[in-house]
Design an enzyme around this catalytic site. Structure first.
Site, short mmCIF file in Angstrom:
data_model
loop_
_atom_site.label_atom_id
_atom_site.label_comp_id
_atom_site.label_asym_id
_atom_site.label_seq_id
_atom_site.Cartn_x
_atom_site.Cartn_y
_atom_site.Cartn_z
N THR A 195 47.13 32.41 17.06
CA THR A 195 47.94 33.52 17.52
C THR A 195 49.35 33.12 17.92
O THR A 195 49.61 32.01 18.40
CB THR A 195 47.26 34.18 18.75
OG1 THR A 195 45.87 34.23 18.58
CG2 THR A 195 47.78 35.56 19.00
N ARG A 223 35.61 38.80 10.30
CA ARG A 223 35.53 38.56 11.74
C ARG A 223 36.83 39.04 12.38
O ARG A 223 37.91 38.65 11.96
CB ARG A 223 35.33 37.07 12.04
CG ARG A 223 35.35 36.70 13.55
CD ARG A 223 36.70 36.18 14.00
NE ARG A 223 36.71 35.61 15.35
CZ ARG A 223 37.77 35.15 15.98
NH1 ARG A 223 38.96 35.20 15.39
NH2 ARG A 223 37.69 34.64 17.20
N GLY A 225 39.00 39.20 15.88
CA GLY A 225 39.11 38.51 17.16
C GLY A 225 39.75 39.40 18.20
O GLY A 225 39.72 40.61 18.09
N ASP A 226 40.38 38.78 19.19
CA ASP A 226 40.95 39.55 20.29
C ASP A 226 42.33 40.10 19.99
O ASP A 226 42.75 41.08 20.62
CB ASP A 226 41.02 38.68 21.54
CG ASP A 226 41.98 37.51 21.33
OD1 ASP A 226 43.06 37.50 21.94
OD2 ASP A 226 41.65 36.61 20.53
#
Lengths: 325, 316
Positions: A195, A223, A225-226
């Site tokens: 990120t 998938r 993620g955040d």
């Protein structure tokens, strides 16, 4: 206090043996991005616009794990995600499963500004991108040789590790100098800090935040993620703007970005106290970091991971770029 | 002495008071049936996580709610389902989006939580994961109902996204289909040991853009559980995301010391616009609350001390 402030990050959880020249490259990129943001802030560009333009720069540069230079999926492809939030009215936009859009953060912004929704993903997001006329490239554009090499190492590490808490033995590329530190199940020497992010408060006290990533190295396709999840990786309110990085699952469980603002709103903590609080109490066994600004012109970075690539600056002339504690 | 508690919903929105019997009664029957299932399970000592999952599976299978079979359609006439589940004590969670053939999205979300190191899988990859684990899948047409084909046609005719709430006076032509405002399904449960769980599942918005993700799979927005409470929200997804609704109920309890009822009422009043949201929540102490700021919310709840309720519109 008061005035503008800006912070950027390039990911948390860094190999303590990272070669000096890579550390230097990282600092130079962070400095360049900070300066871009500072010039814009001095010209009264709004917080949300500054966040977008700085993250575009981070995505375009192949050094960090976003846009070009993203970590690779298990199939060797790139699947990116991003989110952006404007604190003033808490408007937000997010995208996931992006494979051909050159700047995912800008697509997230378009979702916020030009669609009736907040979050678009995969083929639907790609179709929207084409209709909006954003710059499209082949998936190869995002793939770097460095990451092809890293993916190979990650696959080797995973084939040896059954319990990801056990350090690797005899893993190719994991030399004797490797420490047993792990992030998200990978030895830190081959983990790609996930990120990039930027948080800004402008001269009018408006806060904004944005985050963009290629995600976890060797991740399963699909998938998420955040980073694209509002409240987890990104959040902005009238009080603050927050961007997080680190172990995605820990950040989601902790609703980390939202909690910084929530403790300010509901417990009356100031920005520094709020960041300290969430890093100390909300991460349980997870490792993560975050950058945050407040509507009062403050800027704070906090992390419990092994380092975080970061930089921050305020209107009164303060500027700092750092990697370690 | 605290006991178990359970609450479930079948969506909040502009549900007209004059909803015809043939549309109202099947839903009321389903809510009662799901409540009974959940209560029996809790009485037999099933963990709240299992209870929340089984109740949501039942709601997904029922064609009159917007989840699983009976999901509303995307602008292309397809179904894209999403769901999430969360366990309070451990804060383990799982989420899925973009499902087209998985019969019970909530169970796939649970599998993601239990069988992968990740929290959230979506679209083709989530479908592939389902197949790899032998999860029940069917042809997409299974989920599509004539009512939803009609709703999509209507929404397209009005050329707007059909939200979980409409303007206070919907055009006459829409009144027959007023019950189309059926946002989501969800269930929260707690046992006498304070184990909490929340589960939420949906087909999304009528005429939504392909690839649109709402609040339901976003942990902290549509679903949340920690050691204090479990929350499942329904309504206009974009507002629930902005308002981090489910997380905020717990945050108000944790950071401001509000009770479950106060926290839930605050969020529904202050964190989201009028007409956009409802939620069900239970606390570790066996309390239950079901506030909403829409015309109605299909809901039911029960507590160990014998209280139970099933309703659509406000109780006064």
């Amino acid at each position: 206090m008061g005035g503008w402030a800006i912070a950027v990050h390039g990911g948390a959880g860094i190999d303590p043996n990272l070669p000096a020249e890579r550390q230097e490259e990282a600092k130079q990129l962070l400095t360049r991005c900070l300066n871009l943001g500072i010039v814009a802030l001095r010209s009264n560009v709004s917080a949300i616009d500054v966040v977008e333009l700085v993250i575009r720069e981070l995505e375009t540069d192949p050094l960090f794990n976003s846009g070009r230079g993203s970590a690779l999926t298990e199939k060797g492809t790139v699947e990116m995600e991003a989110s952006i939030m404007d604190g003033t009215k808490r408007r937000c936009g997010a995208v996931s499963g992006i494979t051909t859009v050159k700047n995912p953060i800008s697509l997230a912004r378009l979702v916020m500004d030009k669609s009736p929704h907040s979050y678009l993903a995969f083929s639907g997001a790609e179709d929207f991108a084409r209709k909006q006329g954003v710059e499209i490239v082949d998936n190869d554009y995002f793939v770097t040789d460095d990451n092809v090499g890293m993916l190979k190492l990650a696959k080797e590490a995973n084939s040896i590790l059954f319990d990801y808490r056990i350090p690797p033995m005899g893993c190719a590329g994991a030399a004797a100098t490797d420490s047993p530190i792990q992030m998200n199940g990978l030895p830190i020497s081959i983990y790609a800090p996930e990120t990039v992010g930027c948080v800004v408060v402008d001269g009018e006290g408006r806060c904004a935040a944005g985050t963009s990533t290629g995600g976890l190295m060797n991740k399963m396709m699909g998938r998420i993620g955040d980073s694209p999840l509002i409240g987890a990786g990104t959040y902005a309110s009238e009080l603050c703007g927050v961007s997080c990085t680190g172990e995605g699952e820990a950040i989601i469980r902790a609703t980390l970005a939202r909690d910084v603002s929530a403790v300010m709103e509901y417990k009356g903590l100031n920005l520094q106290e709020a960041v300290d609080y969430v890093i100390k109490h909300r991460l349980d066994e997870g490792f993560a970091g975050l950058i945050a600004v407040s509507n009062k012109g403050e800027v704070v970075c906090g992390f419990n991971s092994n380092g975080m690539f970061r930089g921050c600056a305020t209107e009164d002339g303060f500027m700092e770029v750092a990697i370690w504690e | 002495m605290v006991g178990w508690a359970i609450a479930l919903h079948g969506g909040a929105g502009d549900i007209p008071i004059d909803l015809p019997d043939e549309r109202r009664i099947p839903r009321e029957t389903a809510l009662r049936h799901c409540l009974d299932l959940g209560v029996s399970a809790l009485k037999s000592g099933e963990p709240p996580l299992d209870v929340a999952e089984l109740v949501v599976r039942e709601l997904e299978n029922h064609p009159d709610f917007n989840a699983g079979k009976g999901s509303v359609l995307t602008t292309q006439g397809t179904v894209e389902m999403e769901a999430s589940i969360m366990e309070g004590k451990t804060k383990r969670c799982g989420a899925v989006s973009g499902l087209t053939t998985v019969v019970n999205p909530i169970s796939l979300a649970r599998l993601v939580m239990e069988k992968t190191p990740h929290i959230y899988l979506a679209f083709d990859a989530a479908e592939a994961f389902a197949r790899a684990h032998g999860v029940e899948t069917v042809d997409s047409s299974h989920f599509i109902t004539p009512e939803n084909i009609a709703r999509l046609k209507q929404a397209k005719e009005f050329n707007r996204v059909q939200l979980d709430y409409t303007a206070p006076t919907p055009p006459k032509e829409l009144e027959n289909c007023g019950d189309s405002q059926i946002g989501t399904v969800g269930c929260v449960a707690v046992d006498s040991a304070g184990n909490l769980a929340s589960a939420t599942s949906t087909g999304g918005y009528v005429n939504k853009m392909v690839g649109r993700i709402g609040d339901t799979p976003v942990i902290g927005a549509g679903t949340y559980a920690n050691h204090l409470c479990a929350v499942s929200a329904t309504g206009k997804g974009e507002e629930i995301i902005r308002g981090t609704v489910a997380r905020d109920v717990a945050a108000l309890m944790e950071y401001k010391g509000l009770s479950l009822t106060e926290a839930a009422a605050y969020v529904v009043d202050q964190s989201v616009p009028r007409g956009s949201c409802g939620l069900v929540a239970v606390s570790a102490r066996g309390e239950v609350t079901m506030p909403f700021n829409t015309t109605g919310m299909f809901r039911a709840c029960a507590t160990e001390d014998g209280y139970s309720e099933m309703a659509i519109w406000p109780n006064n």
